[in-house]
Scaffold this active site. Structure first.
Site, PDB file in Angstrom:
ATOM      1  N   HIS A 103       0.905  -1.053   0.041  1.00  0.00           N
ATOM      2  CA  HIS A 103       0.102  -0.037   0.220  1.00  0.00           C
ATOM      3  C   HIS A 103       1.102   1.329  -0.071  1.00  0.00           C
ATOM      4  CE1 HIS A 103      -2.366  -3.159   2.180  1.00  0.00           C
ATOM      5  NE2 HIS A 103      -3.429  -2.192   1.885  1.00  0.00           N
ATOM      6  N   ASP A 106       2.414   2.075   3.421  1.00  0.00           N
ATOM      7  CA  ASP A 106       3.206   1.016   3.930  1.00  0.00           C
ATOM      8  C   ASP A 106       4.874   1.309   3.315  1.00  0.00           C
ATOM      9  OD1 ASP A 106       1.066  -0.561   4.171  1.00  0.00           O
ATOM     10  OD2 ASP A 106       1.603  -1.711   2.784  1.00  0.00           O
ATOM     11  N   GLU A 234     -10.848  -6.709  -4.250  1.00  0.00           N
ATOM     12  CA  GLU A 234     -10.691  -7.851  -3.284  1.00  0.00           C
ATOM     13  C   GLU A 234     -11.931  -7.986  -2.590  1.00  0.00           C
ATOM     14  OE1 GLU A 234      -6.988  -7.839  -1.555  1.00  0.00           O
ATOM     15  OE2 GLU A 234      -7.791  -8.748   0.314  1.00  0.00           O
ATOM     16  N   GLU A 270      -9.176 -13.648  -1.287  1.00  0.00           N
ATOM     17  CA  GLU A 270      -8.447 -14.035  -0.076  1.00  0.00           C
ATOM     18  C   GLU A 270      -9.155 -15.235   0.470  1.00  0.00           C
ATOM     19  OE1 GLU A 270      -6.467 -11.002   1.985  1.00  0.00           O
ATOM     20  OE2 GLU A 270      -7.507 -11.734   4.021  1.00  0.00           O
ATOM     21  N   HIS A 273     -11.271 -14.301   3.512  1.00  0.00           N
ATOM     22  CA  HIS A 273     -12.355 -13.448   3.313  1.00  0.00           C
ATOM     23  C   HIS A 273     -13.339 -14.167   2.650  1.00  0.00           C
ATOM     24  CE1 HIS A 273      -9.861  -9.610   2.322  1.00  0.00           C
ATOM     25  NE2 HIS A 273      -9.775  -9.996   3.589  1.00  0.00           N
ATOM     26  N   ASP A 341      -0.573 -12.466   2.159  1.00  0.00           N
ATOM     27  CA  ASP A 341      -1.078 -11.167   2.947  1.00  0.00           C
ATOM     28  C   ASP A 341      -1.477 -11.607   4.325  1.00  0.00           C
ATOM     29  OD1 ASP A 341      -2.083  -8.895   3.352  1.00  0.00           O
ATOM     30  OD2 ASP A 341      -4.007  -9.035   2.530  1.00  0.00           O
TER      31      ASP A 341
HETATM   32  C1  XUL Z   1      -7.654  -6.790   4.527  1.00  0.00           C
HETATM   33  C2  XUL Z   1      -6.954  -7.095   3.137  1.00  0.00           C
HETATM   34  C3  XUL Z   1      -5.923  -6.071   2.602  1.00  0.00           C
HETATM   35  C4  XUL Z   1      -5.926  -6.092   1.222  1.00  0.00           C
HETATM   36  C5  XUL Z   1      -5.181  -4.894   0.504  1.00  0.00           C
HETATM   37  O1  XUL Z   1      -8.388  -7.897   4.941  1.00  0.00           O
HETATM   38  O2  XUL Z   1      -6.946  -8.277   3.057  1.00  0.00           O
HETATM   39  O3  XUL Z   1      -4.601  -6.484   3.106  1.00  0.00           O
HETATM   40  O4  XUL Z   1      -5.236  -7.132   0.584  1.00  0.00           O
HETATM   41  O5  XUL Z   1      -5.650  -3.620   0.797  1.00  0.00           O
HETATM   42 CO    CO Z   2      -5.882  -9.158   1.264  1.00  0.00          CO
END
Ligand code: XUL
Ligand code: CO
Length: 443
Positions: A103, A106, A234, A270, A273, A341
């Site tokens: 990001h 970061d 995402e 993810e 997620h 991540d």
């Molecule tokens: C948050 C997440 C973030 C995104 C990028 O849950 O996964 O790290 O991947 O903003």
């Molecule tokens: Co992520």
């Protein structure tokens, strides 16, 4: 300055002979050929800057526990950013993986003004370009943090205040430029606070239009500057908001379709997620593949006992094998890859813990890839799927799908032929055993 002084450069592949407790890959052998392609090219592993170098190991009950000198109070922000960048690139090179992601905040500190933030970012990006040239590490994706600063508490693109939308646009423009400058393969938008805490103060239709306008502007800008990477959304169902609009792959797909953005965006799925959304990771990958929106993966998983985003390193070959089967069968990654991540546990305070987490996770993915290869070569799962749908390749099935029959004609045909289809087994337990046979036998 060297930070990870205890680690040899780079982590070797030692196969089954890897020393107990030592740092070596047991399965990940970048040059091993799998279905005609190198393992490294299949997996396209990346390390994230955020959790690995920019997070101090804090949680809602306690402060940071990690040894990250650049995060300490009182350090000059640009000097801290440089020390962090040195440690990050040292880590990438020693781990021996090809990609990273970050990001904006970061890598470079936010300034007093947008102009100052841009100057800080540009300086750190030029430095990153040199480190990338030195190490050969490439940028899997860039992204902007539109969720940590208090100005984004009520969302970025979906904020009730258009000035917040404009601030987010400035940050994203800067980060698309940075990603383009660094030859990034993708650009990610995670709508961390694009959702609501209560419907009492929320106009959903208005916020959806705002989000679509934002995504359209980003896609137009990408073309304007000639950035050829893939734009990725995402999905995540909630956390930090109670409800997030990019809930899962299917909601994102519907949204893109509704606002005529299909073709401009794909998804970054993810694992954690997917499970927070009440799906399996396998489901989300299969949905994206089936609907041509598969882009990239964040490989971090949750803990089955709690309902939040623990971002743990992947360690289940069972879970990952099914996803890898769908990915490889569907033609593999294009510009995407497996991004870690991931977060260490708060007690994992040794500098080498960061290596142990990544090495174990990468080996898990490598072994899952071998299981997928074995399943594809043997063909049992696809043969069973083919047999199950075989009727759709014969006369009746073809006539129905071609659209030449209306309901009444089809009903008359069914009655005339006196059809009486016999139920057939879905063979689930047999298929689960087939998968396990591969999981247990590959080497
Ligand atoms: C948050 C997440 C973030 C995104 C990028 O849950 O996964 O790290 O991947 O903003
Ligand atoms: Co992520």
């Amino acid at each position: 300055m060297t930070f990870f002084t205890d680690v040899a450069d780079p982590i070797p592949f030692a196969g089954a002979g890897a020393p107990e407790g030592g740092l070596a890959y047991q399965v990940y052998d970048p040059n091993r050929l799998v279905l005609g392609k190198r393992m490294e090219e299949h997996l396209r592993i990346g390390v994230c800057y955020w959790h690995s170098f920019n997070w101090p190991g804090s949680d809602i009950f306690g402060i940071g526990t990690f040894d990250r000198p650049w995060l300490e109070a009182g350090v000059d922000p640009m000097a801290a950013a440089r020390a962090k960048q040195d440690a990050a690139f040292e880590f990438f090179a020693k781990l021996g993986t090809p990609y990273f992601s970050f990001h904006d905040v970061d890598m470079s500190p936010e300034g007093e003004t947008l102009k100052q933030s841009r100057a800080n970012l540009d300086a750190m990006v030029e430095r990153a370009a040199e480190k990338m040239a030195e190490t050969g590490v490439e940028l899997l994706w860039g992204t902007a943090n539109l969720f940590s600063h208090p100005r984004y508490a009520a969302g970025a693109a979906t904020n009730p205040d258009p000035e917040v939308f404009a601030h987010a646009a400035a940050q994203v423009r800067n980060m698309v430029d940075a990603t383009h400058r660094l030859g990034g393969h993708n650009y990610v938008l995670w709508g961390g606070r694009e959702g609501y805490e209560t419907l009492l103060n929320t106009r959903m239709a208005q916020e959806a239009d705002q989000l679509a306008r934002f995504l359209t502007m980003v896609a137009e800008y990408k073309h304007e500057i000639g950035f050829t990477g893939t734009l990725l959304i995402e999905p995540k169902p909630q956390e930090p908001t109670k409800h997030q609009y990019d809930y899962d792959c299917s909601s994102v797909h519907g949204f893109l379709d509704r606002y005529d953005l299909l073709g401009e965006y794909k998804v970054n799925i993810e694992v954690n997620h997917a499970t927070l959304g009440g799906h399996s990771f396998h489901h989300e990958v299969a949905y994206a593949m089936a609907n041509n929106i598969f882009g990239s993966i964040d490989a971090n998983r949750g803990d089955p006992q709690n309902g939040w985003d623990t971002d743990q390193f992947p360690n289940s070959v069972d879970e990952m094998s099914l996803a890898l089967y769908e990915i490889v069968l569907g033609g593999g990654f294009d510009t995407g890859g497996f991004l870690f991540d991931t977060k260490l546990r708060r007690q994992s305070m040794d500098r080498t813990d960061l290596f142990h987490g990544h090495v174990g996770g990468i080996d898990t993915l490598a072994r899952s890839l071998l299981v997928a290869e074995s399943m594809i070569n043997e063909g049992g799962i696809e043969a069973a799927r083919d047999a199950r749908y075989a009727g759709w390749g014969r006369d009746l099935g073809r006539d129905i799908l071609e659209g030449s029959l209306d309901l009444a004609t089809l009903a008359d045909r069914a009655a005339k032929n006196n059809i009486d289809p016999a139920p057939r087994s879905g063979r689930q337990e047999h298929l689960e055993n087939v998968v396990n046979r591969h999981v247990w036998s590959v080497s």
